[in-house]
Design a protein around this motif. Structure first.
Motif, mmCIF file in Angstrom:
data_model
loop_
_atom_site.group_PDB
_atom_site.id
_atom_site.type_symbol
_atom_site.label_atom_id
_atom_site.label_comp_id
_atom_site.label_asym_id
_atom_site.label_seq_id
_atom_site.Cartn_x
_atom_site.Cartn_y
_atom_site.Cartn_z
ATOM 1 N N MET A 172 -39.077 -6.718 -18.001
ATOM 2 C CA MET A 172 -39.743 -5.642 -18.738
ATOM 3 C C MET A 172 -39.976 -5.990 -20.202
ATOM 4 S SD MET A 172 -38.703 -1.654 -18.612
ATOM 5 C CE MET A 172 -39.127 -1.388 -16.898
ATOM 6 N N VAL A 221 -43.165 -1.440 -22.692
ATOM 7 C CA VAL A 221 -42.808 -0.517 -21.609
ATOM 8 C C VAL A 221 -41.407 0.069 -21.848
ATOM 9 C CG1 VAL A 221 -42.351 -0.358 -19.122
ATOM 10 C CG2 VAL A 221 -44.347 -1.606 -19.933
ATOM 11 N N LYS A 222 -40.482 -0.782 -22.338
ATOM 12 C CA LYS A 222 -39.121 -0.282 -22.621
ATOM 13 C C LYS A 222 -39.171 0.852 -23.647
ATOM 14 C CE LYS A 222 -36.223 -4.262 -21.603
ATOM 15 N NZ LYS A 222 -35.479 -5.397 -22.102
ATOM 16 N N ALA A 242 -44.116 2.664 -15.757
ATOM 17 C CA ALA A 242 -44.017 1.295 -15.227
ATOM 18 C C ALA A 242 -44.290 1.423 -13.734
ATOM 19 C CB ALA A 242 -42.626 0.731 -15.460
ATOM 20 N N HIS A 243 -44.882 0.406 -13.128
ATOM 21 C CA HIS A 243 -45.154 0.478 -11.692
ATOM 22 C C HIS A 243 -43.854 0.140 -10.963
ATOM 23 C CE1 HIS A 243 -49.308 0.971 -12.687
ATOM 24 N NE2 HIS A 243 -49.314 -0.168 -13.342
ATOM 25 N N ASN A 244 -42.926 1.077 -11.053
ATOM 26 C CA ASN A 244 -41.588 0.815 -10.522
ATOM 27 C C ASN A 244 -40.961 2.132 -10.081
ATOM 28 O OD1 ASN A 244 -38.491 0.675 -11.136
ATOM 29 N ND2 ASN A 244 -39.156 -1.404 -10.697
ATOM 30 N N THR A 301 -48.947 6.820 -21.463
ATOM 31 C CA THR A 301 -48.074 5.667 -21.208
ATOM 32 C C THR A 301 -48.410 4.489 -22.136
ATOM 33 O OG1 THR A 301 -49.522 4.605 -19.597
ATOM 34 C CG2 THR A 301 -48.030 6.312 -18.753
ATOM 35 N N SER A 326 -46.535 -3.299 -8.171
ATOM 36 C CA SER A 326 -46.668 -3.869 -9.519
ATOM 37 C C SER A 326 -47.632 -5.049 -9.485
ATOM 38 C CB SER A 326 -45.296 -4.319 -10.035
ATOM 39 O OG SER A 326 -45.473 -5.217 -11.097
ATOM 40 N N THR A 375 -43.324 -7.478 -15.715
ATOM 41 C CA THR A 375 -43.071 -6.726 -16.956
ATOM 42 C C THR A 375 -42.701 -5.265 -16.694
ATOM 43 O OG1 THR A 375 -45.451 -6.398 -17.117
ATOM 44 C CG2 THR A 375 -44.508 -8.075 -18.550
ATOM 45 N N SER A 376 -42.828 -4.811 -15.437
ATOM 46 C CA SER A 376 -42.447 -3.429 -15.144
ATOM 47 C C SER A 376 -41.069 -3.350 -14.490
ATOM 48 C CB SER A 376 -43.497 -2.792 -14.232
ATOM 49 O OG SER A 376 -43.717 -3.613 -13.114
#
Ligand code: SF4
Length: 293
Positions: free
Chosen positions: A23, A27-28, A50-52, A82, A230, A273-274
């Motif tokens: 990540m 995003v964090k 995030a795509h999570n 976002t 993701s 990154t997600s």
């Protein structure tokens, strides 16, 4: 400089972790802001932070709702844009409708917006290299109705450009070597046009891509951790394969299969990154266990 970190040296295989993975700061920061507000009031997130699934579930446990950026209605008064950003048009629409808007757009996405704006103001026909329909790309082109989007070299033929000046930026998470190929193809297709490219692929994306290339040169198999939906995680796995490595895209330790590591001496680990750090850590621990069995 060595770009991989050796974390385990047991009998069966070594596990090497990419020097940059997982990540990103953008995003964090967005997730931290959303949690801070969700602790006090009910919010609606416009898209996915995030795509999570874990990220989504953790916020929903605090009562957070999700809606689409272009829904323009929410059951809560407070909405969150976002890290992927939004066009001014979309952002203003929510404000005009009376919603309180917290904008967690990543500064590097803001930079891409500013680059495209500068190109348009300077008279360049705007082109974005990226995935049409992705929330970041929709945000980038949302204020520029003439902007066109290309993803691959094959799309360049579809560009309808009569102008002598073409201004190009990229979605922040594209692979820079891929972007360079698209630009080269554009230069061939429009030899008489002045093509100005502003590189907006973000630093964390480049660092992860470079670390991956180095990792691929050192290991036999690579585990890429991230949600099934993701895109950037899938992109990392594809990149590994294009470099001749065997890559497995996993979401959790339960997805790891010991047969993948038979006769293998070096296993690489990276993440999109997600992907939250905790999820990467769980997979890393399981790999270490498997390497010792
Ligand atoms: S991928 Fe890059 S641009 Fe996107 S949120 Fe992360 S740091 Fe920012």
């Amino acid at each position: 400089m060595l770009l991989v970190m050796k974390i385990c040296n047991e009998v069966k295989f070594d596990v090497l972790v990419a020097s940059h993975y997982g990540m990103c700061f953008g995003v964090k920061a967005a997730i931290a802001t959303a949690h801070k507000i969700a602790d006090k009031k009910t919010i609606t997130i416009l898209g996915e932070l995030a795509h999570n699934a874990t990220v989504k579930n953790n916020l929903e446990k605090k009562g957070a709702k999700h809606a689409k950026l272009d829904d323009h209605r929410s059951t809560t008064k407070h909405v969150i844009i976002t890290a992927h950003g939004a066009s001014d048009k979309e952002r203003n629409r929510w404000t005009d409708l009376g919603y309180t808007v917290t904008d967690t757009t990543c500064p590097l996405v803001h930079k891409a917006h500013a680059a495209l704006r500068d190109l348009v103001v300077s008279g360049y026909a705007p082109v974005v290299i990226g995935k049409a329909g992705h929330i970041e790309v929709r945000g980038l082109i949302g204020d520029f109705p003439t902007a066109q989007v290309v993803l691959d070299t094959g799309d360049v033929d579809k560009l309808n450009l009569m102008q002598s000046k073409i201004g190009v930026i990229s979605q922040t998470t594209q692979q820079i070597d891929h972007v360079d190929e698209v630009i080269d193809t554009m230069r061939q297709k429009f030899p008489h046009a002045e093509i100005k490219f502003i590189d907006t692929v973000c630093r964390p994306t480049k660092e992860r891509q470079n670390a991956l290339v180095e990792l691929c040169s050192k290991v036999n198999v690579i585990i890429v951790v991230g949600g099934v939906n993701s895109n950037n995680t899938a992109q990392l796995a594809r990149k590994c394969r294009s470099l001749g490595s065997i890559a497995y895209h996993v979401q959790s330790p339960a997805d790891l299969c010991s047969s993948w590591f038979k006769g293998i001496t070096q296993v690489g680990l990276t993440a999109g990154t997600s992907t939250p750090d905790q999820e990467v850590e769980l997979v890393k621990q399981k790999l270490i266990e498997l390497s010792q069995q």
